[in-house]
Each structure stands twice: as structure tokens, then as C-alpha cells.
Enzyme design. Structure first.
Site, short mmCIF file in Angstrom:
data_model
loop_
_atom_site.label_atom_id
_atom_site.label_comp_id
_atom_site.label_asym_id
_atom_site.label_seq_id
_atom_site.Cartn_x
_atom_site.Cartn_y
_atom_site.Cartn_z
N ALA A 1 0.84 -1.20 0.00
CA ALA A 1 0.00 0.00 0.00
C ALA A 1 0.88 1.26 0.00
O ALA A 1 0.60 2.22 -0.71
CB ALA A 1 -0.93 0.01 1.21
N ARG B 1 -7.62 6.11 -2.85
CA ARG B 1 -6.96 7.27 -2.25
C ARG B 1 -7.36 8.49 -3.05
O ARG B 1 -7.44 8.44 -4.27
CB ARG B 1 -5.45 7.05 -2.28
FE1 CFM Z 1 2.61 11.13 4.29
FE2 CFM Z 1 1.59 8.87 4.13
FE3 CFM Z 1 0.44 11.11 3.05
FE4 CFM Z 1 0.65 10.84 5.70
FE5 CFM Z 1 -1.74 9.57 5.55
FE6 CFM Z 1 -0.82 7.57 4.04
FE7 CFM Z 1 -1.98 9.78 2.89
MO1 CFM Z 1 -3.34 8.05 4.24
S1 CFM Z 1 2.38 9.69 5.90
S2 CFM Z 1 0.93 12.52 4.52
S3 CFM Z 1 -0.85 10.87 7.19
S4 CFM Z 1 2.16 10.00 2.50
S5 CFM Z 1 -1.85 7.49 5.84
S6 CFM Z 1 1.16 6.72 3.83
S7 CFM Z 1 -2.06 7.77 2.39
S8 CFM Z 1 -3.36 10.27 4.35
S9 CFM Z 1 -1.19 11.38 1.65
C1 HCA Z 2 -3.27 3.55 2.75
C2 HCA Z 2 -4.06 4.68 2.13
C3 HCA Z 2 -4.83 5.51 3.12
C4 HCA Z 2 -6.00 4.79 3.70
C5 HCA Z 2 -6.97 5.71 4.33
C6 HCA Z 2 -7.92 5.19 5.36
C7 HCA Z 2 -5.29 6.78 2.37
O1 HCA Z 2 -2.83 3.66 3.90
O2 HCA Z 2 -3.08 2.57 2.08
O3 HCA Z 2 -7.60 4.28 6.14
O4 HCA Z 2 -9.02 5.76 5.40
O5 HCA Z 2 -4.98 7.86 2.79
O6 HCA Z 2 -6.00 6.64 1.38
O7 HCA Z 2 -3.94 5.92 4.15
#
Ligand code: CFM
Ligand code: HCA
Length: 542
Positions: free
Chosen positions: A62, A93
Site C-alpha cells: 500500500a 486514495r
Molecule cells: Fe505522508 Fe503517508 Fe500522506 Fe501521511 Fe496519511 Fe498515508 Fe496519505 Mo493516508 S504519511 S501525509 S498521514 S504520505 S496514511 S502513507 S495515504 S493520508 S497522503
Molecule cells: C493507505 C491509504 C490511506 C488509507 C486511508 C484510510 C489513504 O494507507 O493505504 O484508512 O481511510 O490515505 O488513502 O492511508
């Protein structure tokens, strides 16, 4: 606003731990820290989730395929695995795209779902043949510039060599960059290992492939911005107004072409440090591009980030332009915050999200006069909690296991002269935080409760204890939290709202939170598990 005195959560912590078997209680205790900003407390993180508990975390695949490479428009992301890994990750996402300069006909493969659809037979006899066919088929139909091959769990277990297949197909196709990722779901303890694998392969196979010099005067890359809910568009709008040129965003609405020439930038700005610090470090080592941590979440943070860029370039005209933009935009943000605060002041928030937002978004709540009573990351590392000071000999980050480290050497021929001219020490002397950053801990109040990789049981107990006014997390948490009468704001997808970054984003956020906190519906809800009978409608009487 007056600082709130937070209740001491020691009894809560004890109660939570009392329910676990002793060994597990000992382990979880280290991930739950009652904050004392005067102390150097360690927050245990980036360790294996305990089997049997309900975690918020996702897998390495993921983090690699979905998070880092997912938002790139013109690469075909081909998943080598059973169909579920692709299907359940298909457009989940909220990374937004625009058609790009080529218009609506420009390449954009994001809406597609590519998979080798492995069957039992491929698991038993190997899936490399099927992978070759899939690469060929994708190439014949779409003629893409690049194909990325992503390994799911069974691939590592049966030993298919995605790298050898990718090499062979790259040679055969000639004009298509094919490269693989060993990002099997189990490779790390969370998404975090996937970020690292993605960074390494992107750096090795793509960054630096196009030496065309940029035409702009102030050339930057924005690292760790994924254009969720259009955040990247808002930040681009602000950069444009200031006269700052973005060579490449890693990786919101990005293209292979932009990655290929990203090493020609003068400065890397790092937004989500957790997911992309590896790229910043590798580009600094190989191409001499310094990086600095920025935060475009919150009106004040946005202004601060812009001023840091102005200082970095030491250009008066740029600095004047930046001040002009701030003077134009910030008053509108502050006015909206002041209005919203009438309904948000003194309320309590909790944030349990990913690896950076649980920290960044505390800023917006602060601007609303709200207090973050408890927060934690799903997969942050120690430095995300405790911060990092750059001392060349100390690296806090112990990093994920099983990852082949990429050896990078400086490339004197392609060193960016302007960037490398400005030495790290000079920047630090000017008080610019370069290559170091604050973690979540120092920004939180004393007695706030920091919980890493929070479990479902802990979530329920925290809600019971604090009765927060808003809980921020993801889709898995949303409905169970709301059924207990607490509104939940998704900080991953923004619940179909946003952008929340930059100046306009802050205004959107204030309004959305103000609305959620002003509605009385949540107080009328009764959790289904508290129903008195099968016909209880679970709505409390007035
Ligand atoms: Fe960085 Fe992430 Fe993101 Fe994040 Fe996130 Fe994520 Fe996201 Mo979900 S650490 S900021 S707080 S890249 S969990 S792996 S996917 S919201 S854009
Ligand atoms: C991921 C994606 C995610 C999941 C979001 C959630 C995102 O971790 O694989 O749990 O609602 O931002 O889409 O973090």
C-alpha cells in the site's frame, strides 16, 4: 487562547493496559506516552503490530504502489498478484489529477486497474511468464513511457523475480522504462517500508534521466505532497503567485518527465517527511540539493514556509513578492478562523492518522482555539515523534528491515552548483531549519496522551475517557466512532472535501470543522451495542 489544563491520563493508561496479557501490556505501554515536554521521552514506534489486535495500519505494498507511485499520471502501475490486491486498492486514495499540459488526451492511467490476476496455477508453477505477457499487453495497448511492476505477498513467497522480468522486458520494448518493486505486503511492519522501497527504485530508475535545465529563476521540488483533495493544486497556486517554479512534485499529479528532471532543482521542500525523506537525502548526496522541511497545513505555517523559501534564495524581489502574497491571503484566513472560533474555541480534538498528518493538522486545530488531547501515528518512526537535529553522526531513524540499501555516491559532474554553494551550516546560522525538523511531541501540551499504532480497544477507552468533540482518523475508524456519538473527520480523504492545504485550504477546513461541531445530531446517537432491544432505534430522546 488560554492554554487548557489537561487531565492526567495515568488511570486511563492503567485501565487500558490491565486488559492485556502481561507481555502485551509491557509492549503497548512503551507506545503510550503521557507527554512531558521537559523530558526526552521515547515513543516506541515502527515495531511489529501485535497479532490479534485491531490496528489502523496498512501494508508495505500500500505504501509503495498506492501512496508513492499511485499519484503519477503516465506510468502504468502493474500489480503482480491475485486480483484482490488491485481491486481493493483501485481509486481508494483521493489523489487528484488534472489533464496536464497535453489536455484531456494527455496520458492518465490513474483510473485504470492493472493486474496480472495470478491464479493457483501461477502460485504453484510460477508467475513470471504471465507477468511478461501482461507487460507486453499493457505496452501494446497503451504505449506508456513507463511500467512499474509491484510485488504482492505471494510473489516473494514463490520467488518470482520481478526485477529480472522487468529488465528483460525493458530491453525488449526499447522505448519503455520498466522497473520492479519488491514491495510484498509483509516486507515491513507497515506502509512505511513501502515508501522506502518506492523512493529507492524511483531514484535508481527515473530521477536524473533528463538533464534539461529549467528556465525559471527559483526552482524547487515539492516532496511528500500527494494532492489529496486538491491540496497540491492550492500549493501550486500559491507558488505561482510568488514566482516560484515547481520542477516536480513527489508525487501528486506528477509525470515521469517531471521526475526525470527533478535533479535540476535548486531546493527540495519536504512536506510529508515520513514518506519521502529517503529521496531528499539521496538527492542531497548525489546532486547537492539541500532540503528543508515545510508545512503548508495552516495559514501561519504556509506563510512561514514561504518566508523560509524567500530566505533560502536570498532574493529581495522574491521576498517582497512573498510578503505581498501573504498580505493578500492571510487576513482572509485569519478572519474566517476568528469567526469559526466562536463555535470551536476550547473544544477537544484527537488525531490518529498515518505518519505526518496527526502532527501537521494539530496546527489547524490550534488556529481554531482547539486542544489536541491525544494523537499518534499509524506508522511514524521515532524521529516523527521526537524530531531530529542534524548532527552528521547521529541518525535517529533505525529504519525498516529487509530493505536493500541503495548505495549512492555524489556525482560531481551533475552537482547543482547553486544549490551546493549554500552550505548547510550557513543556512543553520541564519536560523533556517534545514535538514532537521520538529516532531509531534514538542508541539503537544503536557499531559496529552501520545499513542503509536493505536488499537481499537485503546480507541474506545480514549473516547470514553475524554469524550472528545472530534476524532480524526480514516475510513476503518469512521463509523464505529460516529456510532459512539463523536463526529469523525477523515484526514486521509477529507471526506470528499478539501483542499485543506495552503490559505484557501485552511478556510475550507475551519468551515468544515465548525459545521461538524455545530450540529447536534451526534449527541442524539446511541451506539447500537447499547441498544435496549432489537427494535431500539438508537436515537436518544430530546
Ligand atoms: Fe505522508 Fe503517508 Fe500522506 Fe501521511 Fe496519511 Fe498515508 Fe496519505 Mo493516508 S504519511 S501525509 S498521514 S504520505 S496514511 S502513507 S495515504 S493520508 S497522503
Ligand atoms: C493507505 C491509504 C490511506 C488509507 C486511508 C484510510 C489513504 O494507507 O493505504 O484508512 O481511510 O490515505 O488513502 O492511508
Amino acid at each position: 487562547s488560554e492554554e487548557m489544563k489537561l487531565p492526567d491520563p495515568s488511570t486511563l493508561k492503567d485501565e487500558i493496559l490491565a486488559k492485556y496479557p502481561p507481555k502485551i501490556a509491557r509492549k503497548r505501554a512503551k507506545s503510550m506516552v503521557i507527554n512531558d515536554t521537559k523530558l526526552d521521552q521515547e515513543v516506541q514506534s515502527n515495531v511489529r503490530t501485535i497479532p490479534g489486535i485491531i490496528t489502523q495500519r496498512g501494508c508495505t505494498y500500500a505504501g509503495c504502489k498506492g501512496v508513492v507511485l499511485g499519484p503519477t499520471r503516465d506510468i502504468i502501475n502493474l500489480v503482480h498478484g491475485p486480483i484482490g490486491c488491485s481491486f481493493y486498492a483501485w481509486l481508494t486514495r483521493r489523489n487528484q489529477t488534472d489533464p496536464g499540459p497535453e489536455g484531456p488526451d494527455g496520458e492518465n492511467f490513474i483510473n485504470y486497474c492493472f493486474s496480472t490476476d495470478m491464479q493457483d496455477e501461477n502460485i504453484v508453477f510460477g508467475g513470471e511468464k504471465k507477468l511478461k505477457q501482461a507487460i507486453q499487453e499493457a505496452y501494446d495497448i497503451f504505449k506508456p513511457k513507463a511500467i512499474g511492476v509491484f510485488s504482492t505477498c505471494p510473489v516473494g513467497l514463490i520467488g518470482d523475480d520481478v526485477h529480472a522480468v522487468s529488465r528483460e522486458m525493458k530491453e525488449k520494448l526499447g522505448d519503455c522504462n520498466v522497473f520492479g518493486f519488491s514491495c510484498e505486503g509483509y516486507k515491513g511492519v507497515s506502509q512505511s517500508a513501502g515508501h522506502h522501497i518506492a523512493n529507492n527504485q524511483l531514484f535508481r530508475h527515473v530521477v536524473g534521466n533528463d538533464d534539461t535545465k529549467p528556465e525559471g529563476k527559483f526552482n524547487i521540488n515539492l516532496l511528500g505532497e500527494y494532492n489529496i483533495g486538491g491540496d497540491g493544486f492550492e500549493i501550486d497556486r500559491i507558488f505561482k503567485a510568488c514566482g516560484i517554479d515547481v520542477i516536480c512534485t513527489f508525487s501528486g499529479n506528477s509525470t515521469m518527465g517531471a521526475f526525470e528532471k527533478s535533479h535540476t532543482a535548486d531546493l527540495n521542500l519536504v512536506m510529508c517527511h515520513r514518506s519521502i525523506n529517503y529521496m531528499a537525502e539521496m538527492m542531497e548526496t548525489k546532486f547537492g540539493i539541500p532540503w528543508m522541511k515545510v508545512n503548508f497545513i495552516g495559514g501561519d505555517s504556509t506563510a512561514k514556509a514561504l518566508r523560509k523559501i524567500g530566505e533560502y534564495f536570498e532574493d529581495e524581489a522574491l521576498q517582497a513578492k512573498i510578503e505581498e502574497v501573504i498580505a493578500e491571503e492571510l487576513p482572509k484566513v485569519e478572519a474566517r478562523a476568528a469567526e469559526a472560533r466562536k463555535r470551536t474555541e476550547g473544544k477537544m480534538a484527537m488525531l490518529f492518522v498515518g505518519g505526518s498528518r496527526a502532527h501537521h493538522y494539530q496546527e489547524l486545530f490550534k488556529e481554531l482555539g482547539m486542544e489536541t488531547v491525544s494523537a499518534g501515528y499509524e506508522f511514524g518512526h521515532r524521529d516523527d515523534y521526537e524530531g531530529r537535529k542534524v548532527l552528521p553522526t547521529i541518525k535517529v531513524d533505525a529504519d525498516s528491515r529487509n530493505i536493500e540499501e541503495l548505495k549512492i555516491e555524489a556525482d560531481p559532474e551533475r552537482f547543482n552548483p547553486r544549490a551546493s554553494e549554500i552550505k548547510l551550516e550557513t543556512l543553520q546560522e541564519k536560523g533556517l531549519e534545514v535538514s532537521d525538523y520538529k516532531g509531534m511531541k514538542s508541539d503537544m501540551s503536557d499531559n496529552s496522551l501520545i499513542v503509536d499504532d493505536i488499537t481499537h480497544w485503546e480507541t474506545e477507552k480514549l473516547i470514553e475517557f475524554y469524550k472528545p468533540d472530534i476524532f480524526c482518523a480514516g475510513i476503518k475508524e469512521k463509523y464505529v466512532v460516529q456510532k459512539s456519538g463523536i463526529p469523525l473527520k477523515q484526514l486521509h480523504s477529507y471526506d470528499y472535501g478539501g483542499p485543506y492545504a495552503g490559505f484557501e485550504g485552511a478556510v475550507n477546513f475551519y468551515t468544515d470543522i465548525e459545521t461538524m461541531l455545530s450540529t447536534t445530531i451526534w449527541k442524539k446517537l446511541k451506539a447500537p451495542w447499547l441498544a435496549t432491544s432489537a427494535t431500539d432505534p438508537c436515537i436518544c430522546a430530546e
